[in-house]
Write a protein that holds these residues in place. Structure first.
Motif, mmCIF file in Angstrom:
data_model
loop_
_atom_site.group_PDB
_atom_site.id
_atom_site.type_symbol
_atom_site.label_atom_id
_atom_site.label_comp_id
_atom_site.label_asym_id
_atom_site.label_seq_id
_atom_site.Cartn_x
_atom_site.Cartn_y
_atom_site.Cartn_z
ATOM 1 N N MET A 176 0.846 -1.197 0.000
ATOM 2 C CA MET A 176 0.000 0.000 0.000
ATOM 3 C C MET A 176 0.880 1.244 0.000
ATOM 4 N N THR A 177 0.634 2.166 -0.937
ATOM 5 C CA THR A 177 1.438 3.367 -1.038
ATOM 6 C C THR A 177 1.079 4.365 0.055
ATOM 7 N N GLY A 178 1.975 5.352 0.267
ATOM 8 C CA GLY A 178 1.750 6.346 1.301
ATOM 9 C C GLY A 178 0.449 7.102 1.162
ATOM 10 N N PRO A 179 0.127 7.652 -0.049
ATOM 11 C CA PRO A 179 -1.149 8.381 -0.204
ATOM 12 C C PRO A 179 -2.376 7.531 0.092
ATOM 13 N N LYS A 180 -2.364 6.268 -0.331
ATOM 14 C CA LYS A 180 -3.506 5.392 -0.048
ATOM 15 C C LYS A 180 -3.620 5.122 1.446
ATOM 16 N N LEU A 181 -2.486 4.931 2.101
ATOM 17 C CA LEU A 181 -2.497 4.691 3.542
ATOM 18 C C LEU A 181 -2.993 5.924 4.286
ATOM 19 N N GLU A 182 -2.682 7.093 3.768
ATOM 20 C CA GLU A 182 -3.177 8.330 4.390
ATOM 21 C C GLU A 182 -4.701 8.365 4.350
ATOM 22 N N HIS A 183 -5.295 7.962 3.230
ATOM 23 C CA HIS A 183 -6.757 7.924 3.130
ATOM 24 C C HIS A 183 -7.343 6.908 4.124
ATOM 25 N N VAL A 184 -6.650 5.784 4.286
ATOM 26 C CA VAL A 184 -7.082 4.778 5.260
ATOM 27 C C VAL A 184 -7.082 5.371 6.663
ATOM 28 N N ALA A 185 -6.005 6.080 7.002
ATOM 29 C CA ALA A 185 -5.897 6.685 8.332
ATOM 30 C C ALA A 185 -7.010 7.703 8.565
ATOM 31 N N ARG A 186 -7.282 8.527 7.567
ATOM 32 C CA ARG A 186 -8.308 9.562 7.738
ATOM 33 C C ARG A 186 -9.701 8.947 7.881
ATOM 34 N N LEU A 187 -9.969 7.912 7.120
ATOM 35 C CA LEU A 187 -11.252 7.223 7.276
ATOM 36 C C LEU A 187 -11.360 6.619 8.676
ATOM 37 N N GLY A 188 -10.245 6.109 9.179
ATOM 38 C CA GLY A 188 -10.245 5.539 10.525
ATOM 39 C C GLY A 188 -10.548 6.560 11.603
ATOM 40 N N TYR A 189 -9.927 7.731 11.513
ATOM 41 C CA TYR A 189 -10.206 8.788 12.492
ATOM 42 C C TYR A 189 -11.674 9.217 12.427
ATOM 43 N N ALA A 190 -12.216 9.310 11.213
ATOM 44 C CA ALA A 190 -13.611 9.719 11.069
ATOM 45 C C ALA A 190 -14.549 8.690 11.683
ATOM 46 N N ALA A 191 -14.261 7.394 11.464
ATOM 47 C CA ALA A 191 -15.115 6.341 12.019
ATOM 48 C C ALA A 191 -15.057 6.336 13.540
ATOM 49 N N ARG A 192 -13.860 6.478 14.095
ATOM 50 C CA ARG A 192 -13.757 6.532 15.559
ATOM 51 C C ARG A 192 -14.524 7.729 16.105
ATOM 52 N N GLY A 193 -14.417 8.866 15.418
ATOM 53 C CA GLY A 193 -15.163 10.044 15.848
ATOM 54 C C GLY A 193 -16.661 9.816 15.814
ATOM 55 N N ALA A 194 -17.132 9.132 14.769
ATOM 56 C CA ALA A 194 -18.565 8.846 14.657
ATOM 57 C C ALA A 194 -19.045 7.971 15.805
ATOM 58 N N VAL A 195 -18.238 6.979 16.194
ATOM 59 C CA VAL A 195 -18.612 6.098 17.297
ATOM 60 C C VAL A 195 -18.702 6.887 18.601
ATOM 61 N N TYR A 196 -17.737 7.767 18.854
ATOM 62 C CA TYR A 196 -17.780 8.572 20.079
ATOM 63 C C TYR A 196 -19.002 9.485 20.086
ATOM 64 N N CYS A 197 -19.328 10.070 18.934
ATOM 65 C CA CYS A 197 -20.526 10.912 18.863
ATOM 66 C C CYS A 197 -21.785 10.101 19.166
ATOM 67 N N LEU A 198 -21.832 8.893 18.630
ATOM 68 C CA LEU A 198 -23.001 8.034 18.841
ATOM 69 C C LEU A 198 -23.131 7.627 20.304
ATOM 70 N N VAL A 199 -22.024 7.176 20.901
ATOM 71 C CA VAL A 199 -22.040 6.788 22.313
ATOM 72 C C VAL A 199 -22.411 7.976 23.185
ATOM 73 N N GLY A 200 -21.780 9.122 22.929
ATOM 74 C CA GLY A 200 -22.054 10.308 23.726
ATOM 75 C C GLY A 200 -23.476 10.805 23.564
ATOM 76 N N GLY A 201 -23.992 10.762 22.333
ATOM 77 C CA GLY A 201 -25.363 11.214 22.104
ATOM 78 C C GLY A 201 -26.381 10.371 22.833
ATOM 79 N N LEU A 202 -26.222 9.054 22.766
ATOM 80 C CA LEU A 202 -27.156 8.162 23.461
ATOM 81 C C LEU A 202 -27.050 8.323 24.978
ATOM 82 N N ALA A 203 -25.815 8.477 25.474
ATOM 83 C CA ALA A 203 -25.627 8.661 26.916
ATOM 84 C C ALA A 203 -26.228 9.987 27.383
#
Length: 282
Positions: free
Chosen positions: A1-28
């Protein structure tokens, strides 16, 4: 996997983790103010998506994102992508990222199973998962000592998060304008502080499990949030913590957009893997 593709993977990962925290926090937060909701933690929050239109699609997207976050955490810790070095502090941070990757991978598997209809969140949710691995740890030689050490490490991580929320540089790895910093910094500080509080509680339960040699004492995120709710003025404590989780989720989405990511290429990852394999064999 090239650097630019891995960067997109990392950014998608941060966004997904953020979405989970928003969901957990919203329900709580909804649970704290008596508007429904659930303070059950990660797994029950993900399960709640299935009741929404095309919820299984959303859950599948989050599962992919969490898998991306897990992969990036593994790469980040093994290749030192942030160039932290080899000091004791740097190695501790890289180790924490490796553990974060394992946690994200487990949550990704759970989310994918729910999306495919092959599993539902168990009644115990995060608590049951915490008790299962605590039971495994207690069954090992010197299990009580090991469990106590893990509990102390979780509490120490809580202090780090609270310290970062109090006066840490939460935007150290972010490249953003001053205007964006004005709202990103408060979100990051509140988010890290809320995570620190939850880590204190989870670590405390682990130490209790070690003292009593009972995995039943261990609690996950859902158990920590329930503990807050059971205190005097617990709804206020739960609401503040939930708001902190939402803030950290939004901060995670900001990370997905603005974080500086120096993604290694395939050659760098191969050399890092070779070094670690050689270290394990020696």
């Amino acid at each position: 996997m090239t650097g630019p593709k891995l960067e997109h993977v990392a950014r998608l990962g941060y966004a997904a983790r953020g979405a989970v925290y928003c969901l957990v926090g919203g329900l709580a937060l909804m649970a704290a103010i008596g508007s429904g909701g659930d303070a059950g933690g990660n797994q029950s929050a993900l399960q709640s998506l299935l009741s929404q239109p095309l919820g299984w699609v959303l859950l599948g997207i989050i599962a992919i994102g969490l898998a991306c976050h897990a992969f990036w955490r593994f790469v980040e810790s093994l290749t030192d992508a942030d160039h932290r070095g080899t000091s004791a502090k740097a190695l501790a941070v890289r180790g924490a990222h490796l553990i974060s990757g394992v946690a994200s991978a487990g949550l990704a598997i759970s989310a994918a199973s729910m999306a495919l209809g092959r599993a539902a969140a168990s009644g115990g949710g995060d608590n049951q998962a915490a008790q299962d691995w605590t039971a495994w740890l207690l069954s090992q030689p010197f299990g009580q000592i090991l469990t106590g050490i893990v509990g102390a490490a979780v509490i120490a991580a809580g202090f780090v998060f609270v310290g970062k929320g109090w006066r840490g540089d939460v935007t150290k790895h972010l490249k953003m304008t001053d205007a964006i910093c004005r709202w990103a910094v408060p979100l990051g500080r509140l988010g890290y502080a809320a995570r620190g509080v939850v880590f204190f509680i989870i670590g405390g339960f682990l130490i209790m499990a070690a003292i009593r040699a009972s995995s039943a004492e261990a609690k996950g995120l859902g158990g920590a949030l329930d503990t807050l709710r059971e205190q005097p003025y617990g709804w206020v404590l739960l609401a503040l913590t939930a708001a902190g989780f939402i803030a950290f989720g939004l901060f995670g989405i900001a990370q997905a957009r603005y974080r500086h990511i120096d993604a290694p290429d395939a050659g760098d990852m191969k050399r890092a893997a070779t070094r670690h394999v050689g270290a394990l064999r020696s």
